[in-house]
Design a protein around this motif. Structure first.
Motif, PDB file in Angstrom:
ATOM      1  N   VAL A   1      12.677  71.609  10.516  1.00 43.01           N
ATOM      2  CA  VAL A   1      13.645  71.449  10.075  1.00 43.01           C
ATOM      3  C   VAL A   1      13.763  71.444   8.276  1.00 43.01           C
ATOM      4  CG1 VAL A   1      15.397  70.639   9.411  1.00 43.01           C
ATOM      5  CG2 VAL A   1      15.405  71.182  12.303  1.00 43.01           C
ATOM      6  N   PHE A   2      12.592  70.414   8.540  1.00 42.40           N
ATOM      7  CA  PHE A   2      12.076  70.209   7.100  1.00 42.40           C
ATOM      8  C   PHE A   2      11.089  71.923   6.328  1.00 42.40           C
ATOM      9  CE2 PHE A   2      13.710  66.037   7.261  1.00 42.40           C
ATOM     10  CZ  PHE A   2      13.215  65.750   5.560  1.00 42.40           C
ATOM     11  N   VAL A   3      10.890  72.231   7.115  1.00 40.36           N
ATOM     12  CA  VAL A   3       9.571  73.933   6.792  1.00 40.36           C
ATOM     13  C   VAL A   3      10.629  74.420   6.270  1.00 40.36           C
ATOM     14  CG1 VAL A   3       7.639  75.129   6.628  1.00 40.36           C
ATOM     15  CG2 VAL A   3       7.427  73.488   7.747  1.00 40.36           C
ATOM     16  N   ARG A   4      11.900  74.526   7.222  1.00 37.57           N
ATOM     17  CA  ARG A   4      12.688  75.528   6.856  1.00 37.57           C
ATOM     18  C   ARG A   4      13.791  75.050   5.622  1.00 37.57           C
ATOM     19  NH1 ARG A   4      18.369  76.000   8.031  1.00 37.57           N
ATOM     20  NH2 ARG A   4      18.854  78.219   8.189  1.00 37.57           N
ATOM     21  N   GLY A   5      13.757  74.072   5.691  1.00 41.55           N
ATOM     22  CA  GLY A   5      14.404  73.794   4.741  1.00 41.55           C
ATOM     23  C   GLY A   5      14.227  73.885   2.846  1.00 41.55           C
ATOM     24  N   LEU A   6      12.468  73.309   2.987  1.00 42.04           N
ATOM     25  CA  LEU A   6      11.608  74.054   1.511  1.00 42.04           C
ATOM     26  C   LEU A   6      12.197  75.159   1.966  1.00 42.04           C
ATOM     27  CD1 LEU A   6       8.866  71.328   2.384  1.00 42.04           C
ATOM     28  CD2 LEU A   6      10.082  71.252   0.761  1.00 42.04           C
ATOM     29  N   ALA A   7      11.851  75.971   2.571  1.00 41.02           N
ATOM     30  CA  ALA A   7      11.622  77.488   2.271  1.00 41.02           C
ATOM     31  C   ALA A   7      13.098  77.778   1.936  1.00 41.02           C
ATOM     32  CB  ALA A   7      11.509  77.596   3.529  1.00 41.02           C
ATOM     33  N   LEU A   8      14.002  76.971   2.736  1.00 40.97           N
ATOM     34  CA  LEU A   8      15.211  78.001   1.875  1.00 40.97           C
ATOM     35  C   LEU A   8      15.739  76.953   0.549  1.00 40.97           C
ATOM     36  CD1 LEU A   8      17.141  78.265   5.094  1.00 40.97           C
ATOM     37  CD2 LEU A   8      16.389  80.245   4.161  1.00 40.97           C
ATOM     38  N   GLY A   9      15.165  76.354   0.005  1.00 40.92           N
ATOM     39  CA  GLY A   9      15.405  74.600  -0.953  1.00 40.92           C
ATOM     40  C   GLY A   9      16.559  74.708  -0.857  1.00 40.92           C
TER      41      GLY A   9
ATOM     42  N   PRO B   1      17.774  63.222   3.333  1.00 42.42           N
ATOM     43  CA  PRO B   1      17.231  63.708   5.128  1.00 42.42           C
ATOM     44  C   PRO B   1      16.031  62.601   5.870  1.00 42.42           C
ATOM     45  CG  PRO B   1      17.406  65.099   3.176  1.00 42.42           C
ATOM     46  CD  PRO B   1      17.523  63.968   2.625  1.00 42.42           C
ATOM     47  N   ILE B   2      15.135  62.137   4.827  1.00 36.87           N
ATOM     48  CA  ILE B   2      14.464  61.689   6.107  1.00 36.87           C
ATOM     49  C   ILE B   2      14.477  59.858   6.775  1.00 36.87           C
ATOM     50  CG2 ILE B   2      11.970  60.235   6.231  1.00 36.87           C
ATOM     51  CD1 ILE B   2      10.745  62.015   3.902  1.00 36.87           C
ATOM     52  N   TRP B   3      15.498  59.448   5.933  1.00 34.69           N
ATOM     53  CA  TRP B   3      16.147  58.701   6.410  1.00 34.69           C
ATOM     54  C   TRP B   3      17.185  59.103   7.048  1.00 34.69           C
ATOM     55  CZ3 TRP B   3      16.073  53.412   7.276  1.00 34.69           C
ATOM     56  CH2 TRP B   3      17.357  52.870   7.710  1.00 34.69           C
TER      57      TRP B   3
ATOM     58  N   ILE C   1       4.951  66.365   1.420  1.00 41.51           N
ATOM     59  CA  ILE C   1       3.975  65.914   0.379  1.00 41.51           C
ATOM     60  C   ILE C   1       2.889  66.542   0.060  1.00 41.51           C
ATOM     61  CG2 ILE C   1       1.414  64.124   0.019  1.00 41.51           C
ATOM     62  CD1 ILE C   1       3.121  61.945   1.543  1.00 41.51           C
ATOM     63  N   LEU C   2       2.959  67.813   0.957  1.00 38.67           N
ATOM     64  CA  LEU C   2       2.053  68.997   0.646  1.00 38.67           C
ATOM     65  C   LEU C   2       2.798  70.139  -0.357  1.00 38.67           C
ATOM     66  CD1 LEU C   2       1.429  69.827   4.443  1.00 38.67           C
ATOM     67  CD2 LEU C   2      -0.807  68.951   3.143  1.00 38.67           C
ATOM     68  N   GLU C   3       4.094  69.949  -0.063  1.00 42.80           N
ATOM     69  CA  GLU C   3       4.834  71.043  -1.061  1.00 42.80           C
ATOM     70  C   GLU C   3       4.499  70.227  -2.728  1.00 42.80           C
ATOM     71  OE1 GLU C   3       7.356  73.907  -2.022  1.00 42.80           O
ATOM     72  OE2 GLU C   3       6.655  73.571  -0.473  1.00 42.80           O
TER      73      GLU C   3
ATOM     74  N   GLN D   1      12.774  65.549  -4.613  1.00 38.76           N
ATOM     75  CA  GLN D   1      14.060  64.426  -5.068  1.00 38.76           C
ATOM     76  C   GLN D   1      14.829  64.341  -4.159  1.00 38.76           C
ATOM     77  OE1 GLN D   1      12.150  67.070  -6.905  1.00 38.76           O
ATOM     78  NE2 GLN D   1      11.296  65.743  -8.444  1.00 38.76           N
ATOM     79  N   SER D   2      14.942  65.251  -3.573  1.00 36.31           N
ATOM     80  CA  SER D   2      15.968  65.524  -2.859  1.00 36.31           C
ATOM     81  C   SER D   2      15.809  65.030  -1.271  1.00 36.31           C
ATOM     82  CB  SER D   2      17.265  67.059  -3.201  1.00 36.31           C
ATOM     83  OG  SER D   2      15.977  67.686  -2.394  1.00 36.31           O
TER      84      SER D   2
END
Length: 460
Positions: A344-352, A362-364, A419-421, A357-358
């Motif tokens: 879910v997070f990799v997809r969210g990062l890819a789609l912006g 979602p982690i919580w 962190i990797l991003e 910061q934001s």
């Protein structure tokens, strides 16, 4: 040199298509062949080209050059077939393919050649066209500038609707024409007009009276992912590319964006599995071994880290042998939950959708989801193990360890890719190894740690 048709992994439709083309070529039925070429999409020609003998393929390519489809058809080939076919073609044929194709497709084709041959083909194209293609080839890779087509139609805002329609009629590449981009006298992008609005407008009106002045645009150095996000968000068929002075320098069309999205999805899928993007099912065993070994070696190192945690509690396991039976459950459930969050997070990062910061809210949320799933699945596990073994202390430990590890999975699945991003690494490449390490170590430590406490309290 004639190449025999590829015998394996060929679809029946491609084989029958190849037989039809070969039969028509033998009878010199070029009018019928031209009609087929005109009606067939380049992507449908690609699987057929490697099946044809060199002489037949060159004849078909000449027809594709006439139709302006040669470069697009070749670019649909996989890397092995493309390299083989390009090696069979002479420089004059390659220059003809580039001349008949859109500049972005021609640049992609030239990019597949070695430097010496690329310069030879560019020299045959002439100064003007060669300079255009060199500017695209020199553009930084993985940017909008490397994707854009510099052969586009832009009209000055003072032009009338009637004059604009006449210009479109004479525009040679109508297949890639979706919007009318309006510029001022210095070439700055000032507006856009849809073809529908253009057709319905008063012929005597000027473009500036009809155009939409708020234009969705992208910079030359924007990433392909950022361009794809604009296309997805605003449902565009093309995106204008501007320089720092807002001058229109190119257009990225939706077909190129679809290719980017597909390539990115394939890369992420392969990276999540620790597989190199250059590997395919047809790769040689030696090459696959070379590409996979480093990731498996890293995974082995992290596995030893998890094993070292188990070794710390070796005495606990010796005193309570049943623990060894149920250890994989906690670690396995944590690994699966971590992979879900990671995806879910990799997809969210890819789609912006998220960034550094934001991404913490979602982690919580994922921590709360981990707690809920840990409690629900832990309760099921506790009931099954309690009824099965009649050891309710062990069942309760599993319940608590499941909650603890799924909370770790939720947190690690979100934090690791962020962190990797943040540090400039592709979050899909190594995230799964780190997340699995966290869940394995967390699962074993929580389960065996709680068991150690329980031994001291209940099993003297």
């Amino acid at each position: 040199m004639n190449r025999a048709p590829a015998p394996a992994n060929v679809s029946p439709s491609a084989r029958s298509y190849q037989q039809l083309l070969t039969k028509l070529l033998r009878h010199s039925a070029f009018p019928q062949l031209r009609r087929i070429v005109e009606k067939t999409l380049p992507a449908d020609f690609a699987p057929v080209l490697p099946l044809l003998l060199e002489e037949d393929r060159n004849r078909v390519l000449s027809l594709l050059i006439e139709a302006g489809k040669a470069a697009r058809a070749l670019l649909e080939l996989d890397e092995t077939d493309l390299d083989a076919i390009l090696g069979d073609l002479d420089d004059n044929t390659l220059s003809a393919i580039c001349s008949s194709s859109a500049p972005d497709d021609a640049a992609d084709l030239l990019d597949a050649l070695d430097d010496e041959r690329r310069h030879s083909v560019l020299a045959l194209l002439g100064a003007a066209q060669g300079a255009k293609l060199e500017s695209l080839l020199e553009g930084e890779e993985e940017t909008a500038g490397s994707l854009m087509n510099i052969d586009f139609l832009a009209l000055e805002e003072e032009v009338t609707i009637a004059e604009a329609i006449e210009s479109i009629r004479h525009y040679p590449r109508k297949e890639s024409f979706f919007y009318v981009y309006c510029v001022d006298a210095e070439g700055h992008l000032v507006g856009v007009l849809s073809l529908r609005s253009l057709i319905l407008a008063d012929p005597d009106a000027q473009l500036k009276s009809m155009m939409v002045q708020t234009v969705v645009r992208t910079q030359v150095d924007s990433t392909p992912e950022e361009v794809a996000q604009l296309v997805s968000k605003y449902d565009l068929l093309s995106v204008p590319v501007v320089d720092l002075q807002n001058r229109l320098v190119g257009v990225v069309t939706v077909d190129d964006i679809i290719d980017v999205i597909q390539e990115q999805a394939e890369e992420d899928l392969l990276h999540l599995a620790g597989v190199n993007v250059s590997e395919s099912v047809t790769s040689r065993a030696r090459e696959s071994f070379r590409l996979r070994f480093p990731w498996l070696a890293i995974n082995l190192a992290t596995a030893f880290l998890a094993s070292s945690v188990v070794r710390v509690f070796q005495g606990t396991i010796e005193r309570w042998a049943a623990l060894a039976v149920f250890m994989p459950i906690v670690a396995g459930m944590g690994g699966n939950a971590g992979t879900q969050t990671l995806t879910v997070f990799v997809r969210g990062l890819a789609l912006g959708e998220i960034d550094w910061q934001s991404g913490w809210r979602p982690i919580w949320k994922e921590v709360l989801v981990g707690f809920g799933n840990g409690a629900a699945n832990g309760l099921l596990t506790m009931l099954v193990v309690g009824i099965w073994t009649h050891d309710w202390v062990l069942a309760t430990i599993l319940f608590a360890a499941m909650i603890f590890n799924l909370i770790i999975a939720g947190a690690a699945g979100g934090i690791v890719p962020l962190i990797l991003e943040k540090f400039g690494y592709d979050p899909a490449i190594a995230s799964s190894i780190f997340v699995t390490t966290f869940t394995d170590v967390g699962g074993f430590f929580s389960f065996l740690g709680l068991a150690t406490v329980a031994i001291h309290l209940f099993k003297h």
